[in-house]
Write an enzyme that holds these catalytic residues in place. Structure first.
Site: not given
Ligand code: 3PG
Ligand code: MG
Length: 391
Positions: A37, A198, A348, A371
């Site tokens: 990142r 999930k 990820g 997300g």
């Molecule tokens: C992630 O790694 O999904 C983003 O950096 C957002 O992080 P968060 O889910 O803690 O908001």
């Molecule tokens: Mg996240």
């Protein structure tokens, strides 16, 4: 269509650019363990520096609770970034306040400053207007390059964007161009692959993709819930019993587009040293659980990927961090890389599986979002994007 202004559309010379990046990276023993990142944000930072701006970077890291916590400090990231850029990155041990304002005021063009973890401030996740206003005081323009956090309406991702001229960075632009193409003008055959634990996280994504893709290949824990909805016995496997009805409805709506595993690798414990064997789905004995797709499923999914013009993949096929249950995810990574069409990988775990297999260069676009990618695929508007200026 990507319709937001980027750093290219404004004159950045002489500006103090407040840049929101997603430096939410894993740390190990006080060092950056995966800098994907950070590297992804370099083009924007280098462009701003080369074009006569000074750069103030901000990000969250992890989910600290109740104020500053040294375990979540961004200080190691400043050192790592300095190494990548080959120039100093100064660190301020606060996100806002007198020290941050003083240091911002002292900057010369080309200087780079990294602020402390935005989530050390209680107002960040509440999108507190006062915090957004304090942050806005540090810069003269705002650049959002934090695609991975764009689904969060926080002070540093959304609130601040209403207080300064706000544009997208290059990573944000690239992510939205590729994912926008998937949503608006997909090439066919379009094959989507969904995995991960999930279904409940991905109901909206499945619905959205059913309207766009020709085939949905399902693996990981979420496949169990679909199989249970069809009456399969799954032993100790992860099954979300509260969404069985939803799973049944999705299968009906899918009219054959959803492909489920026909065999599985099962284990007698959730452990990498567990006894394991291959079975046909529907027959998981008591005390055993599904931890990967089986070889027949892998072959079928590979065949479905052959000739695809567009592939989107999010979520592993099994518990791939345990070597005995990594074969399914690895084979899918290989098949995606070889399919010959446009390939977009998000999340990820899938990105890690691609990297581990040395296939990153063979994928059209590996997203830095988890997300955020899912929310885009669901057809949602991301608040961090919506707040930027239109072209
Ligand atoms: C992630 O790694 O999904 C983003 O950096 C957002 O992080 P968060 O889910 O803690 O908001
Ligand atoms: Mg996240």
């Amino acid at each position: 269509m990507f319709s937001k202004k980027t750093v290219r559309d404004i004159d950045v010379r002489g500006q103090r650019a407040l840049v929101r990046v997603d430096f939410n990276v894993p740390l190990k023993d006080g060092r950056v363990a995966d800098d994907t990142r950070i590297r992804a944000a370099l083009p924007t930072i280098e462009y701003l520096v080369a074009n006569g701006a000074s750069v103030i970077l901000c990000s969250h890291l992890g989910r600290p609770k109740g104020g500053p916590d040294p375990a979540f400090s961004l200080r190691p990231v400043a050192d790592h970034l300095a190494g990548l850029l080959g120039k100093p990155v100064r660190f301020v041990a606060a996100m806002v306040g007198p020290e941050a304002e003083k240091r911002a005021g002292e900057m010369s063009y080309g200087d780079i400053l990294l602020l402390e973890n935005t989530r050390f401030e209680a107002g960040e996740t509440k999108n507190d207007p006062d915090l957004a206003a304090q942050l806005a005081r540090l810069g003269t323009i705002y650049v959002n390059d934090a695609f991975g956090s764009a689904h969060r309406a926080h002070a540093s991702t959304e609130g601040v964007a209403h207080r300064l001229p706000a544009v997208a960075g290059f990573l944000m632009e690239k992510e939205l161009v590729y994912l926008g193409r998937v949503m608006e003008s997909p090439e066919h055959p379009f094959v989507a692959i969904l995995g991960g634990a999930k279904i409940s996280d991905k109901i909206g994504v499945v619905q959205s993709l059913l309207g766009r893709a020709d085939t949905l290949l399902i693996g990981g824990g979420m496949a169990n819930t679909f199989l249970a909805a069809q009456g399969a016995a799954l032993g100790e496997s992860l099954v979300e019993t509260d969404v069985l009805e939803t799973a049944r409805a999705l299968l009906q709506q899918a009219g054959g587009k959803i492909h489920l595993p026909t065999d599985a690798v099962i284990a007698d414990a959730f452990s990498e040293t567990a006894a394991h064997r291959i079975i046909l789905v529907g027959n998981v004995p008591a005390g055993w659980r599904v931890l990967d797709i089986g070889p027949a499923t892998t072959d079928a999914y590979r065949a479905a990927l052959k000739g695809a013009r567009l592939v989107v993949w999010n979520g592993p096929m099994g518990v791939f961090e345990f070597p005995p249950f990594a074969a399914g995810t690895r084979a899918i990574a290989q098949a995606v890389a070889e399919c010959g069409g446009t390939t977009v990988v998000g999340g990820g775990d899938s990105a890690a599986a691609i990297a581990e297999a040395g296939l990153t260069a063979k994928i059209t676009h590996v997203s830095t979002g988890g997300g955020a990618t899912l929310e885009l695929l669901e057809g949602k508007t991301l608040p961090g994007v919506a707040a930027l200026q239109d072209r």
